[in-house]
Enzyme design. Structure first.
Site, PDB file in Angstrom:
ATOM      1  N   PRO A  25       0.269  -2.133   0.422  1.00  0.00           N
ATOM      2  CA  PRO A  25      -0.553  -0.839   1.002  1.00  0.00           C
ATOM      3  C   PRO A  25      -1.966  -1.398   1.722  1.00  0.00           C
ATOM      4  O   PRO A  25      -2.582  -2.389   0.856  1.00  0.00           O
ATOM      5  CB  PRO A  25      -0.557  -0.072  -0.317  1.00  0.00           C
ATOM      6  CG  PRO A  25       0.427  -0.633  -1.277  1.00  0.00           C
ATOM      7  CD  PRO A  25       0.515  -2.075  -0.872  1.00  0.00           C
ATOM      8  N   GLU A  26      -2.390  -0.906   2.803  1.00  0.00           N
ATOM      9  CA  GLU A  26      -3.765  -1.017   3.150  1.00  0.00           C
ATOM     10  C   GLU A  26      -4.371   0.352   3.160  1.00  0.00           C
ATOM     11  O   GLU A  26      -4.094   1.353   2.613  1.00  0.00           O
ATOM     12  CB  GLU A  26      -3.334  -1.647   4.628  1.00  0.00           C
ATOM     13  CG  GLU A  26      -2.284  -2.960   4.563  1.00  0.00           C
ATOM     14  CD  GLU A  26      -2.191  -3.542   5.937  1.00  0.00           C
ATOM     15  OE1 GLU A  26      -2.861  -3.171   7.019  1.00  0.00           O
ATOM     16  OE2 GLU A  26      -1.147  -4.149   6.330  1.00  0.00           O
ATOM     17  N   ARG A  54       1.996 -15.571   6.802  1.00  0.00           N
ATOM     18  CA  ARG A  54       1.908 -14.273   7.156  1.00  0.00           C
ATOM     19  C   ARG A  54       2.901 -13.984   8.360  1.00  0.00           C
ATOM     20  O   ARG A  54       2.830 -14.683   9.133  1.00  0.00           O
ATOM     21  CB  ARG A  54       0.421 -13.914   7.478  1.00  0.00           C
ATOM     22  CG  ARG A  54      -0.374 -13.793   6.243  1.00  0.00           C
ATOM     23  CD  ARG A  54      -1.750 -13.249   6.690  1.00  0.00           C
ATOM     24  NE  ARG A  54      -2.738 -13.199   5.700  1.00  0.00           N
ATOM     25  CZ  ARG A  54      -3.022 -12.164   4.854  1.00  0.00           C
ATOM     26  NH1 ARG A  54      -2.192 -11.222   4.972  1.00  0.00           N
ATOM     27  NH2 ARG A  54      -3.921 -12.164   3.979  1.00  0.00           N
ATOM     28  N   LYS A  97      -8.815  -1.457   0.035  1.00  0.00           N
ATOM     29  CA  LYS A  97      -7.355  -1.422  -0.465  1.00  0.00           C
ATOM     30  C   LYS A  97      -6.937  -0.665  -1.923  1.00  0.00           C
ATOM     31  O   LYS A  97      -5.966  -0.835  -2.582  1.00  0.00           O
ATOM     32  CB  LYS A  97      -6.526  -2.708  -0.302  1.00  0.00           C
ATOM     33  CG  LYS A  97      -6.513  -2.948   1.087  1.00  0.00           C
ATOM     34  CD  LYS A  97      -5.432  -4.400   0.788  1.00  0.00           C
ATOM     35  CE  LYS A  97      -5.589  -4.971   2.473  1.00  0.00           C
ATOM     36  NZ  LYS A  97      -4.764  -6.231   2.379  1.00  0.00           N
TER      37      LYS A  97
END
Length: 269
Positions: free
Chosen positions: A2-3, A259, A58
């Site tokens: 989650p951002e 990433r 966050k």
């Protein structure tokens, strides 16, 4: 993970549902998720009232009447559910907070945490975070100033929480796509026009993602039609091999420092 938009969605929805409610019971299924002995955790929380649900980067912050704050970081795989024993999800919750019948379930916190802190401890914990991209004080001039001393790659910089807080894998790619800039560009190569495009794309993408409830799909509560609404609106993230919505060429998926990176190498430069 989650951002900023996902946590802001949680903040807004929980602010309406738990503020003013008193915690009547706690259940800790995984002691490593919290930072106190479960008995002490329970003793401080039970009978305590939530006065505010806030967000920083966050993190979600549950302010309590006693002056304590519950600091939540969902990390990878964490999510929340607010409901009753009758409509709870078929998943183990590492921690639950009961408010009479309604219960707030903290799921998937194998890497995440829910720590009970004093105001001083909270300030110390969050002190190293960079500025918030949607803060009124975060202007184009401030963004340009922050970039002046950076020599690295754009995506790596955007997800650095000590430099700028709240942006992660998904929105770094979405912002770069909107600005028509490859996330693998080196920052010293960026022109003033490209920096300006990045800044305004950041504002646009994050605000749109909040408007549509972020990209995380599990609903926060039964009949929640907001959470996860941005998932179908992602232009590049998790769309490797699919046609670019702007030029029709396939979206390329690659890796950068472990990433995932999604971009259109035809219309991003």
């Amino acid at each position: 993970m989650p951002e900023l938009p996902e946590m802001e969605t949680y903040r807004r929805l929980l602010q309406e549902r738990v503020v003013g409610r008193t915690i009547t019971a706690t259940l800790v299924q995984r002691e490593k998720t919290i930072n106190l002995d479960p008995a002490q955790f329970d003793q401080i929380l039970v009978g305590n009232r939530i006065t505010l649900v806030d967000r920083c980067a966050k993190h979600l912050l549950f302010h309590l009447e006693s002056g304590h704050i519950l600091l939540l970081h969902l990390m990878l795989g964490g999510f929340l559910y607010y409901g009753t024993v009758d409509d709870k999800l078929g998943r183990t919750a590492q921690v639950t907070l009961s408010f009479g019948q309604p219960i707030l379930y903290f799921h998937g916190l194998r890497l995440g945490y829910l720590h009970l802190l004093t105001a001083g401890q909270l300030d110390e914990r969050l002190d190293s975070l960079g500025p918030e991209p949607l803060d009124a004080a975060f202007t184009l001039s401030r963004f340009t100033e922050l970039l002046e001393d950076k020599r690295g790659i754009l995506k790596t910089t955007l997800v650095d929480q000590h430099w700028l807080s709240g942006i992660g894998n998904c929105y770094s790619d979405e912002i770069c796509f909107d600005a028509q800039i490859l996330p693998t560009r080196r920052i010293p190569e960026l022109t003033q026009e490209e920096i300006k495009r990045l800044y305004f794309s950041m504002q646009k993408v994050l605000k749109e993602a909040i408007q549509y409830g972020g990209y995380m799909e599990p609903p926060l509560y039964r009949d929640d039609h907001l959470t996860g609404g941005f998932n179908d609106r992602c232009r590049v993230y998790d769309r490797g091999g699919e046609p670019c919505l702007r030029c029709g060429q396939p979206i390329i998926q690659s890796k950068l420092s472990s990433r995932k990176v999604f971009a259109c190498i035809n219309c991003q430069h």
